[in-house]
Enzyme design. Structure first.
Site, mmCIF file in Angstrom:
data_model
loop_
_atom_site.group_PDB
_atom_site.id
_atom_site.type_symbol
_atom_site.label_atom_id
_atom_site.label_comp_id
_atom_site.label_asym_id
_atom_site.label_seq_id
_atom_site.Cartn_x
_atom_site.Cartn_y
_atom_site.Cartn_z
ATOM 1 N N SER A 119 0.840 -1.186 0.000
ATOM 2 C CA SER A 119 0.000 0.000 0.000
ATOM 3 C C SER A 119 0.878 1.240 0.000
ATOM 4 C CB SER A 119 -0.903 0.018 1.239
ATOM 5 O OG SER A 119 -1.600 1.241 1.366
ATOM 6 N N TYR A 164 -1.613 -0.637 10.149
ATOM 7 C CA TYR A 164 -1.775 -0.917 8.712
ATOM 8 C C TYR A 164 -0.479 -0.627 7.955
ATOM 9 C CZ TYR A 164 -3.981 -0.681 4.063
ATOM 10 O OH TYR A 164 -4.320 -0.874 2.741
ATOM 11 N N LYS A 173 1.862 -3.259 5.871
ATOM 12 C CA LYS A 173 2.090 -3.102 4.442
ATOM 13 C C LYS A 173 3.571 -2.938 4.114
ATOM 14 C CE LYS A 173 -2.094 -3.503 2.906
ATOM 15 N NZ LYS A 173 -2.463 -4.701 2.104
#
Length: 292
Positions: free
Chosen positions: A157, A171, A175
């Site tokens: 991401s 997150y 990632k």
């Protein structure tokens, strides 16, 4: 003849959004697809067999081959069952698309252990669990003299690769780890005939629409007939090519948005300061402070 004829693919998180588009396109290109989706909420809670089965029904209605799987890739044994199901139902495994993900955003001072563990569990552990069990199969095939021209496509991401979004420490960490895992796996698994790449997609999904500060951008309506730069369907052709036998890429991370694809590189040396011997503590401020 499609680019994925006679290939067997697993797509995780394939009940909705980007994963759904991956599964549909791979099937249209001739792949037999295992559509994996727990069917939970944005935060990973709950389960529903409906989304995965609906994608399977759509593929089968169009003349393709697909089966549903609702195991959680965050579970070690669940990921193994997923690999085993692909092999037993379709006779092998050629493609793994690691796409499943959840969000449980929180600022560092307020985030709790469950928010951290669940996001790392689905994203980072989930990628590794499926990769590991698939790698065992591919290693066995290679040793038996029947290597498969296999491909793994991971999902990184922008959060964690080249941007910092407050509230997404879990997150972003997951990632960034996925991007690094991709590079290591590409080196290790090439000996078995396996290529490993990653994408960092930007598209309109349940997760992006739920992200504070970004939802308004993704929710903007696109007039009929105009190109929708945030459609999740824009991502699938890149994944389908990375999954095809003819693709030569290995160990690459590609940012994908709309009609643009960018090759990403990791940390680089921007500037270096040196001393002839060991550093003295009182020397460091004069060298380091200019980087502030």
């Amino acid at each position: 003849m499609g680019s994925m004829d006679n290939r067997v693919a697993i797509v995780t998180g394939a009940g909705r959004g980007i994963g759904r588009e991956h599964a549909l396109l791979l099937a249209r290109e001739g792949a037999s697809v295992v559509v994996n989706d727990l069917g939970g909420g944005n935060d990973g809670s709950g389960s529903d067999a409906g989304p995965a089965q609906e994608v399977v029904d759509e593929i089968v209605a169009a003349g393709g081959a697909a089966i549903a799987n609702t195991d959680s890739v965050a579970d070690w044994d669940g990921a193994k069952r997923l690999v085993d199901q692909a092999i037993s139902e379709f006779g092998g495994l050629d493609v793994v698309v690691n796409n499943a993900g959840i969000l449980r955003d929180g600022f560092i001072a307020g985030i709790d252990k469950s928010q951290w563990d669940s996001v790392l569990g689905v994203h980072l552990n989930g990628h590794f669990n499926l990769l590991r069990h698939a790698a065992v199969y591919w290693k066995e095939q290679s040793k038996a003299g029947t290597p498969r021209n296999a491909a793994v496509i991971n999902t990184a991401s922008a959060s964690g690769t080249f941007s910092t979004l407050p509230g997404q420490v879990n997150y972003a960490a997951a990632k960034a780890g996925i991007a690094a895992m991709t590079l290591v796996a590409a080196e290790e698994l090439s000996r078995y005939g396996v290529r490993v790449n990653a994408i960092a997609p930007v598209a309109r999904t349940r997760l992006t629409l739920a992200t504070p500060g970004m939802s308004a951008i993704f929710a903007e309506e696109v007039p009929d007939g105009e190109f929708d730069a945030f459609s999740p369907a824009n991502i699938a052709p890149v994944v389908a090519y990375l999954a095809s036998e003819k693709c030569p890429l290995n160990g690459k991370v590609l940012a994908v948005q709309g009609g643009a694809v960018s090759l990403l590189e990791g940390w680089t040396f921007k500037e270096t300061v040196e001393t002839e011997g060991p550093w003295l503590l009182d020397e460091l401020p004069g060298q380091f402070d200019r980087w502030s």
